[in-house]
Structures are given as C-alpha cells and as structure tokens.
Scaffold this active site. Structure first.
Site, PDB file in Angstrom:
ATOM      1  N   HIS A  15       1.702   2.105  -3.420  1.00  0.00           N
ATOM      2  CA  HIS A  15       0.558   2.416  -4.190  1.00  0.00           C
ATOM      3  C   HIS A  15       0.428   4.012  -3.872  1.00  0.00           C
ATOM      4  CE1 HIS A  15      -0.996  -1.112  -6.449  1.00  0.00           C
ATOM      5  NE2 HIS A  15      -0.685  -1.690  -5.235  1.00  0.00           N
ATOM      6  N   THR A  28       0.775  -1.218   0.092  1.00  0.00           N
ATOM      7  CA  THR A  28       0.080  -0.119  -0.107  1.00  0.00           C
ATOM      8  C   THR A  28       0.797   1.288  -0.056  1.00  0.00           C
ATOM      9  OG1 THR A  28      -1.520  -1.084   1.093  1.00  0.00           O
ATOM     10  CG2 THR A  28      -1.811   1.214   1.341  1.00  0.00           C
TER      11      THR A  28
HETATM   12 ZN   LIG Z   1      -0.206  -2.814   4.964  1.00  0.00          ZN
END
Ligand SMILES: [Zn+2]
Ligand SMILES: [Zn+2]
Length: 335
Positions: A42, A39
């Site tokens: 991202h 994440t």
């Molecule tokens: Zn995570």
C-alpha cells in the site's frame, strides 16, 4: 550501508546511506530478516501514510550491533524483534490508553527508516529480545503476530465458537492457528488459491474452501446458524460485505484486511439489527507485541516465510507479495 528507499515512485530504490549511529536511548540492529507486509505494498501504491524518502519495512528482526547512551533493553549480540511504532504521548488517544490510535504516530518503515536495510537504529522501548531457541525468521513474525492477537482480542472469540477466516495469506494462517489455540470448535477458511487452502489445513483449519462455496459450507457445518466469529483478512471490499452477510446471529465480524482507501461496499443494516452483529476494526498492535513474543516458541510459525530475497532484489520480492506467491515473503538485507 544499503537500504531500500520508498521515494514516492512505484519501485523501491536501493541507495547507499550512512549506517545510523544509535542516539541516546537507541539500539542499533544489524537486520537479519525483514518481511514484506501488505502495508508495504500500500505504501508504494501511495495508499498509506509514509514520509519519503524513507527506508520501508516494519516487520524485522536482527542482532544488536550497538547501544546508544543509556540504552538497556538489550545487549550487543542479542537477537531482537522490533515493535515499530512511536507515539506522541500527548494526544487524547495516547492519554486515554489507546496509543495505537495516536494522532501523530510515527513508525519505523513509514516515518522513520525501517528494516529493509543492513542496519536500523530504533528506540529501545520498541526492542524485544527473542526467546531462547527462536531464530530470526520467527522473531521477524512477532510484529504481524501481534497485530493478529489484537484481531483475536477484538473478535471476543470464545471456546466452542465457529470461526470463519476469509482470505488465507500469512495473516489468515496466523488467525487460524490462534483460533485453534483460543478454543474454536470449528475453523472454516475461505481462500481462492488452492495451494493456500491446502496449507491452511496444516495450520489448523478444519475446512478450507473457495470463497464461492463458503456460504453453503458454513450453512452445512453449522446447521444454518452461521459462524460466531468472522475474520476478514483479504482487504477485498467485496469480502467485507460477504463477511457481514454470512455472519451468524450474535456474531462479531472483524474487518482486519486493509482495503484500499475510498472503496466502499454495501451492507444490509437490517441484517445487522436482526442478527445483532458487532462489526469491528482492528488496527495494528497495541500492547500485543510482548504477548506475540511470548507465543513464538509454542506457536510454530517457522514455515510461514516461504520466499527469501536479497536486498538487491527487493522489487522482485514486492512483486511476489503482490501476486500472492507463497505465504510470507522476506528480505535478508545482509544475506
Ligand atoms: Zn505489517
Ligand atoms: Zn498520541
């Protein structure tokens, strides 16, 4: 203190910033270790919600360095882990027992400053003391473990199931361990990286094969029936298509990996009908962090963190995670 800020640029920026004061009900943590998550990649790619400038990092553990007024969830000196989400408590989803789907979710490391910093101040309801004998490295894995526990819950995995795990970074390794614990008869992992395939066998996989060999391996091992559970961990859209295509009759397919927004993949609806597949998502960690912490002593995730960088080298750490080096990449902000 120093913290690694996402400012909207592709590289994180180490900045001096005031050490946070724990407010009422908050706990100040001196961060021992903070893991790099997909994440985070991202976020810096601009593909995931965040509120820059913000210190990112949401998988972290450290020692309590201060208590805000009224905070009782831990004592100064305790090693703690953080479940990095705050929910609005007023939306439909918060009010119907699905807080992780909250319309105004505010995370540490996305909305509020997170763990790629020497200190972090967090609400006490997000703080979980680590069990005795657990070090900071394992404690920092509680967050990702909690997300994987959610994935297993969503999979409806049963004793005796054949489980296919697609993509074996740290998350795939955790799923492999959990599937073994959950009573899987057979765990077959697919992963293009040979080093990770070898590691997967150590985490409990029965077989670890290149994605190109997955279908024939599953056919051979299941007498052509296919797996009962497929967990897609890679976030590669094509792998989501493969997960659906190779699922056995009555299987549950968990799309766990975070694919880039907007990307699509084609699936055959008739196959979903004929095989009565359940294709489910799995989002973060609703009410699973406590269970994750409980599992830490017996699960043995100590080897999962393979690379540790000082805070000053955060961008190198992000790059290592991006190119798939090792398993879990971490930062020691005070190291
Ligand atoms: Zn995570
Ligand atoms: Zn809400």
């Amino acid at each position: 203190m120093r913290g690694a800020f996402y400012t909207g640029e592709k590289l994180l920026e180490i900045r001096e910033t005031p050490t946070p004061e724990p407010g009422p009900g908050q706990i100040l943590i001196k961060v021992d270790i903070a893991c790099v998550c997909g994440t985070d990649l991202h976020i810096v790619a601009g593909e995931y919600f965040s509120r820059p400038p913000v210190i990112i990092g949401h998988e972290f553990a450290g020692v309590v360095a201060g208590l805000g007024e009224g905070a009782t969830a831990a004592k100064v000196g305790d090693l703690v882990t953080v479940e990095p989400h705050q929910y609005c408590r007023v939306c439909k989803f918060c009010k119907t027992g699905r807080e992780h789907l909250c319309l105004d979710k505010r995370g540490y490391g996305t909305y509020y400053n997170g763990g790629f910093a020497e200190y972090a101040a967090v609400a006490e309801n997000t703080v979980y003391p680590a069990p005795a004998g657990i070090g900071a490295r394992e404690a920092a894995l509680a967050e990702v473990l909690g997300c994987c526990i959610r994935g297993v819950d969503r999979s409806g995995m049963r004793i005796g199931d054949t489980v296919a795990v697609l993509g074996c970074s740290s998350v795939g390794m955790i799923f492999t361990k959990l599937a073994r614990r959950a009573g899987a008869a057979r765990i077959i992992v697919s992963e293009p990286n040979g080093e990770r395939r070898r590691a997967a066998l150590g985490y409990g996989a029965d077989l670890a094969v290149d994605p190109g060999l997955l279908k024939e391996t599953l056919d051979r091992e299941t007498g052509g029936l296919g797996p009962d559970v497929v967990i897609e961990c890679s976030g590669v859209p094509a792998a989501a298509g493969q997960a659906v295509a190779l699922a056995g009759r009555g299987a549950r397919v968990v799309l766990f990996g975070v694919a880039p927004p907007g990307e699509t993949v084609s699936i055959e609806p008739n196959g979903i009908f004929m095989k009565e597949l359940a294709i489910v998502g799995s989002t973060i960690n609703p009410f699973t962090h406590y269970r994750a912490v409980e599992m830490l002593p017996s699960l043995g995730l100590g080897d999962l963190i393979t690379h540790v960088f000082p805070l000053a080298r955060i961008n190198e750490a992000m790059e290592a995670a991006r190119r798939g080096a090792g398993l879990k990449i971490a930062i020691e902000p005070n190291g």
